[in-house]
Design a protein around this motif. Sequence first.
Motif: not given
Length: 205
Positions: A5, A133, A136, A140, A143-148
């Motif tokens: 990331y 996702q 979603s 933002t 931070d992006l989520t782990p799912q994203q």
Amino acid sequence: MTVHYHKGDLPADVTFTGAVAVDSETMGLSLVRDRLCVVQLSGGDGVAHVVQVGGALGYDCPNLKKVLADPSLLKIFHFARFDVAMVSKYLGITCAPVYCTKIASKLTRTNTDRHGLKYLCSDLLGVELSKEQQTSDWGTDGDLTPQQLTYAASDVLYLHALKDRLDALLAREGRTEIAQACFRFLPTRTALDLLDWEDIDIFAH
């Protein structure tokens, strides 16, 4: 699967050879209204690089632009028409040469109307992708989520393998040359989209 990331730009030491799979995440599907938020890349080795751009991060990402504009590097997309247009609009570069798995599928898999990435991975590779996702909030500034991140990575990890399968089908059906002509035309097609000829067939009577 390994996901790296990056915020703002691709690290300078991340390089690709031959071909790189590319996808993007945006605020929506309108070239006029919605903005580019994420660009993800993979060398086809099970490793994905997810680059968050736009918003507070801006679009000053020289390393990412260098990769996407490299004329010696084939960029593999699924529905390249949209992603190439977004990259052109927000990063100011032309992606070329390109390969589009959706075009290749439509030229070869005429026995079905299942040309989405989820269906291609299922039908040709036996891989089931989750699209949970997809809608979603990619815009933002946090931070992006782990799912994203997992979702974004999955959209590029299988494009090299799909290209191999689709190349064989193009050769079998005698449509390799017409596919290559379509791929070469894609930057022009996206330029027309950005000039508001997205829904008008200029070749019509």
